[in-house]
Design a protein around this motif. Structure first.
Motif, short mmCIF file in Angstrom:
data_model
loop_
_atom_site.label_atom_id
_atom_site.label_comp_id
_atom_site.label_asym_id
_atom_site.label_seq_id
_atom_site.Cartn_x
_atom_site.Cartn_y
_atom_site.Cartn_z
N TYR A 188 0.83 -1.11 0.01
CA TYR A 188 0.03 -0.16 0.08
C TYR A 188 0.93 1.27 -0.03
O TYR A 188 1.88 1.28 0.68
N THR A 189 0.45 2.33 -0.99
CA THR A 189 1.23 3.63 -0.97
C THR A 189 0.41 4.86 -0.45
O THR A 189 -0.66 4.81 -0.85
N CYS A 190 0.75 5.74 0.44
CA CYS A 190 0.12 6.92 0.91
C CYS A 190 -0.01 7.95 -0.34
O CYS A 190 1.02 8.19 -0.90
N ASN A 191 -0.98 8.02 -0.53
CA ASN A 191 -1.52 8.77 -1.90
C ASN A 191 -0.96 10.42 -1.39
O ASN A 191 -0.75 11.09 -2.33
N VAL A 192 -0.46 10.71 -0.25
CA VAL A 192 -0.03 12.22 0.01
C VAL A 192 1.27 12.14 0.00
O VAL A 192 2.09 12.91 -0.56
N CYS A 193 2.18 11.26 0.99
CA CYS A 193 3.72 11.36 1.29
C CYS A 193 4.15 10.12 0.51
O CYS A 193 5.47 10.19 0.75
N LYS A 194 3.32 9.26 -0.05
CA LYS A 194 4.12 8.23 -1.04
C LYS A 194 4.68 7.16 0.12
O LYS A 194 5.55 6.15 -0.54
N GLU A 195 4.57 7.24 1.38
CA GLU A 195 5.19 6.15 2.26
C GLU A 195 4.46 4.80 1.96
O GLU A 195 3.15 4.97 1.63
N THR A 196 5.14 3.58 2.29
CA THR A 196 4.46 2.34 1.75
C THR A 196 4.51 1.51 2.99
O THR A 196 5.14 1.73 4.28
N LYS A 197 3.58 0.60 2.90
CA LYS A 197 3.44 -0.71 3.86
C LYS A 197 3.07 -1.88 3.13
O LYS A 197 2.33 -1.85 2.11
N THR A 198 3.24 -2.99 3.86
CA THR A 198 3.10 -4.23 3.22
C THR A 198 2.17 -4.99 4.19
O THR A 198 1.99 -5.13 5.29
N GLU A 199 1.35 -6.08 3.59
CA GLU A 199 0.54 -7.02 4.28
C GLU A 199 0.67 -8.42 3.70
O GLU A 199 0.69 -8.38 2.29
N GLU A 200 0.66 -9.20 4.18
CA GLU A 200 0.62 -10.82 3.91
C GLU A 200 -0.61 -11.14 3.22
O GLU A 200 -1.65 -10.87 4.00
N ILE A 201 -0.45 -11.70 1.97
CA ILE A 201 -1.72 -12.59 1.37
C ILE A 201 -1.59 -13.68 1.57
O ILE A 201 -0.57 -14.47 1.36
N GLU A 202 -2.70 -14.49 2.29
CA GLU A 202 -2.45 -15.86 2.41
C GLU A 202 -2.39 -16.79 1.20
O GLU A 202 -2.98 -16.37 0.42
N ALA A 203 -1.70 -17.92 1.56
CA ALA A 203 -1.83 -18.68 0.47
C ALA A 203 -3.31 -19.11 0.06
O ALA A 203 -4.04 -19.31 0.98
N THR A 204 -3.58 -19.25 -1.17
CA THR A 204 -4.90 -19.23 -1.69
C THR A 204 -5.56 -21.02 -1.13
O THR A 204 -6.70 -21.11 -1.23
N GLY A 205 -4.73 -21.84 -1.11
CA GLY A 205 -5.18 -23.07 -0.97
C GLY A 205 -5.41 -23.63 -2.38
O GLY A 205 -5.56 -22.75 -3.41
N HIS A 206 -6.15 -24.69 -2.58
CA HIS A 206 -6.61 -25.49 -3.92
C HIS A 206 -7.87 -24.83 -4.10
O HIS A 206 -8.85 -25.42 -3.82
N GLN A 207 -8.03 -23.43 -4.43
CA GLN A 207 -9.52 -22.92 -4.41
C GLN A 207 -10.23 -23.39 -5.98
O GLN A 207 -11.29 -23.09 -6.12
N HIS A 208 -9.18 -23.31 -6.83
CA HIS A 208 -10.03 -23.39 -8.29
C HIS A 208 -9.66 -24.96 -8.67
O HIS A 208 -8.63 -25.49 -8.92
N THR A 209 -10.80 -25.85 -8.52
CA THR A 209 -10.77 -26.82 -8.66
C THR A 209 -11.65 -27.43 -9.99
O THR A 209 -12.36 -26.65 -10.24
N GLU A 210 -11.38 -28.64 -10.60
CA GLU A 210 -12.25 -28.87 -11.74
C GLU A 210 -12.36 -30.63 -11.67
O GLU A 210 -11.44 -31.24 -11.34
N ILE A 211 -13.50 -30.87 -12.36
CA ILE A 211 -13.67 -32.30 -12.45
C ILE A 211 -13.30 -33.02 -13.94
O ILE A 211 -13.68 -32.31 -14.83
N ARG A 212 -12.62 -34.04 -13.86
CA ARG A 212 -11.95 -34.48 -15.16
C ARG A 212 -12.69 -35.87 -15.33
O ARG A 212 -12.61 -36.68 -14.11
N ASP A 213 -12.79 -36.37 -16.53
CA ASP A 213 -13.19 -37.72 -16.76
C ASP A 213 -14.62 -38.28 -16.03
O ASP A 213 -14.56 -39.22 -15.94
#
Length: 518
Positions: A241-266
């Motif tokens: 994230y970047t401050c719109n005024v002073c341009k300072e930044t900070k970070t946040e962790e994005i959790e691992a998604t896990g197997h969210q997008h699955t499909e059935i085959r055969d």
């Protein structure tokens, strides 16, 4: 001779015989009464014996008196009780009963001291019977206060005083005038930043008081953020994230998604006669096989559907439809025809409101087929003459239905009033054609008035005692000697100036003779 033992001895010379007394039945020699005892006398029966014996007869007494009608022995007065005496007709005994005092018989009273605002009054009542008197206090009258005078002006922080004087007794009372409060003007200012406070320094125009107000630091204004490292099925990512005024930044962790997008085959669907397979599950992102599928038994004719179904409409019959097996297409059941439903109109909607000049319409729509049915409604009646409205703090009265109104009242605290050419109320446009008597009466703060272009009449005393009025601007060219005069401005300041249309100045100078017309 009596021997004292119930016998007697004869005293005749040479006799000396004695005998026992034999008494007769006795006789009443004194009757008894209610209160006195009586006497009964007994005689010896022997010849030549003069012996006697007496017995008391008890007083007869009586259980109740028989009273006469009574006689007033002491008359009652206004303040003292009287006496009634009753006498027993049998024994002459007496008893008394009190006669209640009559009480005073007061007259309607006479004011002997009039009340005023500095002392109470007195009303005196006289007894018509005995001449005694009593008095009642008459409450003091209320003071008649004048409009008051400012005796101490208020400041920014201290209250002032207004003194009122009684017009009758010259007594005084005071009321507080609220302090005016500071009127600050900005002297110095520094904006706050994301991390540092700002300030504003202000000085009062009237007393020089200075105040400094802190403006809190705004804090960072972070943007919506940007994914700088994408998360995967098994590894965390990073959002920056970047401050719109002073341009300072900070970070946040994005959790691992896990197997969210699955499909059935055969996958293979079971049919009425053949088995199927649920299929194997894979992750679409990393292509990992997550689970194996299972065999599905043959379904038989389990999945059915209705074909050729036709819903009934308001005017046409419908059909329930034929039932088929969705898997193998076999006809399982033949449908039936259903009756037409008829229209359902509902409550309807006003599609064109009735106005004072045109009729309205209510449209009904069938909730099933959408067909419309329109009903015409009557035009509205204009509000009658005499109807009153309040617009922008001014009061108007209808003098011609649907066309004209008169200004009859204003906001008494207004300093400036503009009388418009027209007003619009509830969809009706009215010309403002006159100003009513005392329409501005009591407007002590009024300094400026603008008279609209449609005013044809200004009633007498319309601006009665508007002593603060300085300027009247007349835009109307419709006034005449019959519809306006200087009497409309009775009791105003001599310094008031009237501004009129250039082409009407000569006419209006004559109409408002004695006033300053420009």
């Amino acid at each position: 001779m009596e021997n004292g033992n119930g016998t007697a001895t004869c005293q005749r010379e040479g006799c000396g015989k004695s005998h026992t007394h034999t008494l007769d039945e006795g006789e009443v020699t004194k009757k008894s009464s209610y209160e006195d005892t009586g006497v009964k006398t007994y005689h010896c029966k022997e010849a030549d014996c003069n012996y006697t014996k007496t017995e008391d007869i008890a007083a007869t007494g009586h259980t109740w008196h028989t009273w006469d009608a009574g006689k007033t022995t002491t008359k009652a007065t206004c303040t003292k009780a009287g006496v009634t005496t009753y006498t027993c007709t049998a024994c002459g005994a007496t008893r008394t009963e009190p006669i209640a005092a009559t009480g005073h018989n007061w007259d309607d009273g006479k004011i002997t001291t009039k009340a005023s605002c500095d002392h109470t009054g007195v009303k005196t009542y006289t007894c018509k019977t005995c001449g005694d008197t009593r008095t009642e206090t008459i409450a003091m009258l209320e003071h008649t206060w004048d409009d008051g005078q400012v005796t101490t002006k208020p400041t920014c922080i201290e209250k002032g005083i207004r003194t009122y004087t009684c017009k009758v007794c010259k007594a005084t009372k005071t009321e507080d005038i609220e302090a005016t409060g500071h009127d600050y003007k900005v002297k110095d200012h520094k904006d706050a930043t994301c991390t540092e406070d700002g300030y504003t320094t202000s000085v009062c125009k009237n007393c020089g008081d200075e105040k400094k107000e802190t403006i809190k630091a705004t804090g960072h204004d972070w943007n919506k953020g940007e994914v700088t490292t994408k998360a995967t099925c098994t590894e965390a990512g990073v959002m920056t994230y970047t401050c719109n005024v002073c341009k300072e930044t900070k970070t946040e962790e994005i959790e691992a998604t896990g197997h969210q997008h699955t499909e059935i085959r055969d996958k293979k669907d079971a049919t009425c006669t053949e088995t199927g397979y649920t299929g194997d599950t894979y992750c679409k992102d990393c292509d990992t096989k997550l689970s194996d599928g299972k065999e599905i038994p043959a379904t038989g004719h389990q999945n059915k559907e209705v074909r050729d179904k036709k819903a009934a409409t308001c005017t046409k019959a419908g059909y329930t439809g034929n039932t088929y097996c969705k898997d193998c297409g076999e006809l399982l059941k033949t449908g039936k025809e259903t009756d037409a439903l008829g229209h359902t109109w509902g409550k309807g909607k006003v599609t064109r409101k009735s106005t004072y000049t045109a009729a309205g319409q209510i449209t009904y729509i069938c909730s099933r087929c959408g067909k419309k049915r329109v009903i015409t409604t009557k035009k509205l009646f204009y509000p009658k003459a005499g109807t009153k409205y309040t617009v922008a703090g001014c009061q108007y009265k209808v003098i011609k239905a649907g066309a004209e109104v008169s200004l009859v009242g204003t906001n008494k605290n207004a300093k400036s009033v503009t009388i418009p050419a027209v007003i619009k109320v509830k969809g009706v446009t009215y010309k403002v054609t006159s100003i009513g008597t005392k329409a501005f009466n009591g407007s002590k703060k009024l300094t400026k008035v603008t008279v609209g272009a449609n005013i044809k009449k200004i009633s007498n005393n319309a601006f009665f005692k508007c002593k603060s009025l300085k300027t009247v601007t007349i835009k109307s060219v419709l006034l005449t000697k019959k519809t306006a005069s200087k009497r409309a401005f009775k009791g105003i300041s001599r310094n008031m100036v009237m501004k009129v249309p250039k082409k009407m100045k000569k006419v209006y100078v004559k109409i408002f003779k004695g006033l300053k017309v420009k």
